[in-house]
Design an enzyme around this catalytic site. Structure first.
Site, PDB file in Angstrom:
ATOM      1  CB  ALA A   1      57.163   0.388  44.227  1.00 34.48           C
TER       2      ALA A   1
ATOM      3  CE  LYS B   1      52.866  11.043  37.039  1.00 32.11           C
ATOM      4  NZ  LYS B   1      52.498  12.413  37.520  1.00 32.11           N
TER       5      LYS B   1
ATOM      6  N   GLY C   1      60.209   4.967  38.121  1.00 31.83           N
ATOM      7  CA  GLY C   1      60.751   3.652  37.841  1.00 31.83           C
ATOM      8  C   GLY C   1      60.795   3.327  36.351  1.00 31.83           C
TER       9      GLY C   1
ATOM     10  CE  LYS D   1      56.659  15.805  53.059  1.00 35.95           C
ATOM     11  NZ  LYS D   1      57.564  15.608  51.915  1.00 35.95           N
TER      12      LYS D   1
ATOM     13  N   GLY E   1      58.823  -1.683  40.624  1.00 31.11           N
ATOM     14  CA  GLY E   1      57.942  -0.542  40.389  1.00 31.11           C
ATOM     15  C   GLY E   1      58.281   0.201  39.108  1.00 31.11           C
TER      16      GLY E   1
END
Length: 381
Positions: free
Chosen positions: A254, A194, A196, A91, A191
């Site tokens: 969300a 995009k 959900g 990461k 949520g």
């Protein structure tokens, strides 16, 4: 020499190394000319070169940024193992305000640092960054994923993520009701972003009944209109009421941390399975869910469709191949449920065990063939 050693005060410098002890490599990136201040953490490359997104946030301190990148990179090792992709966990975080501090020069500088790792780390978008940012980074390195289709990318990663969630919901229904069908089950979706929204659409097409909530009124109106031409139904509820609905499955798509002391006391559902990252506020909440008899789909497995797509890019984007691999999320989630039931442990513990076993087995194979193996890095080259 001795006197100098006696005069040197005891400090906490080695605590930094202790905190990084689980990680193979941590790179601190500083470029005054572009303003770049970043950290790249490579947790484990047993399965292959590290893969993980780059987020940009105005962290309050260096310590906060380091804690975040170490935690996230470790999570990526498990996520890659669960998704069965030939990559390890990594990461990156850039310290800065994504609204005011972004420049092409900053991302080109970041790309140079990524390239200096010689293919040990592949990265792309995450919180606070977007595909346009990494078009600049691509001018300095080939080790970028999740780019637009015009640049050889796989396209919108929310599509396979949503497909993965739907397959995870089928596995959940199989465990709860003995059948994979999505209709005849009620879902409370938190949520309609995009992912959900696509999950809600997929469920409606299958004839499911939904409770939905979102802060975006336009999204709520859109899904209500969509329901008019679908077999299923939609009922809009207030944000703070989504947790207490008389639904079978809660589908968080969300925010993170939504499974906590307050919400668990409100749940009436039989299962929780959704795309949001870091759904459990703390590790103990996985145990509390198990004690209450609520089945939980570990988020890093059920939402791994996007990861599968960006990993696939490195072999040449192929949507069919991504779809086939994403469907396997059904089998992985079902295996987690069965493992948890068999050993009387939480689903989080079961998922971690499966991932750790995958990494351990690969490490043994790599050790056995170490005389002839060479790292398969620089995949694009």
């Amino acid at each position: 020499m001795m006197s100098l050693m006696k005069e040197t005060p005891v400090n906490n410098d080695f605590l930094l190394l202790d905190r990084m002890s689980e990680h193979e490599q941590v790179v601190f990136c500083n470029d005054p000319s572009s303003g770049l201040k970043a950290i790249i953490a490579i947790h484990n490359t047993t399965l292959g070169p590290a893969l993980g997104g780059c987020r940009m946030q105005p962290y309050n301190s260096f310590d906060e940024a380091l804690i975040d990148v170490l935690r996230l990179s470790k999570g990526m090792s498990y996520k890659c193992a669960a998704a069965d992709v030939d990559f390890g966990g990594g990461k990156a975080v850039i310290i800065g305000d994504p609204l005011t501090d972004k420049t092409p020069e900053l991302f080109r500088s970041f790309g140079q640092f990524v390239d200096s790792l010689g293919g040990r780390f592949y990265t792309g978008t995450d919180m606070g960054t977007d595909m346009e940012d990494f078009i600049h980074a691509m001018r300095e390195t080939n080790n970028i994923v999740g780019v637009p289709e015009a640049y050889g990318g796989g396209g919108d990663s929310s599509v396979p993520t949503a497909i993965g969630v739907l397959n995870g919901l089928k596995a959940t229904n199989k465990m709860l009701f003995g059948r994979t069908q999505l209709h005849g089950v009620t879902y409370a979706i938190q949520g309609l972003g995009k992912v959900g929204y696509k999950v809600a659409e997929g469920l409606l097409e299958e004839g499911a009944d939904l409770y939905v909530t979102d802060i975006n009124e336009d999204r709520l109106q859109q899904i209500e209109l969509r329901a008019e031409s679908a077999a299923g139904s939609v009922k809009v509820v207030a944000s703070n009421e989504i947790y207490s609905q008389e639904a079978d499955v809660f589908v968080p798509c969300a925010f993170g941390g939504v499974i906590n002391d307050d919400t668990i006391s409100q749940f009436k559902v039989k299962a929780i399975a959704g795309s949001a990252n870091n759904q459990l506020l703390a590790g103990k909440h996985g145990r509390v869910l198990a004690e209450k008899g609520i089945l939980y789909a570990p988020d890093y497995i059920i939402n791994s469709g996007g990861l599968i797509q960006v990993a696939d890019e490195l072999y040449g984007a192929n949507k069919e191949r991504v779809l086939l691999k994403t469907k396997e999320i059904y089998n992985i989630i079902l295996q987690v449920y069965q493992e948890a039931e068999r050993h009387r442990i939480t689903t989080v513990e079961a998922a971690d065990r499966i991932c750790e076993k995958t990494m351990m087995n690969r490490a043994k194979r790599n050790s056995f063939y170490s005389a002839s193996l060479k790292p398969k890095w620089n995949i694009r080259n």
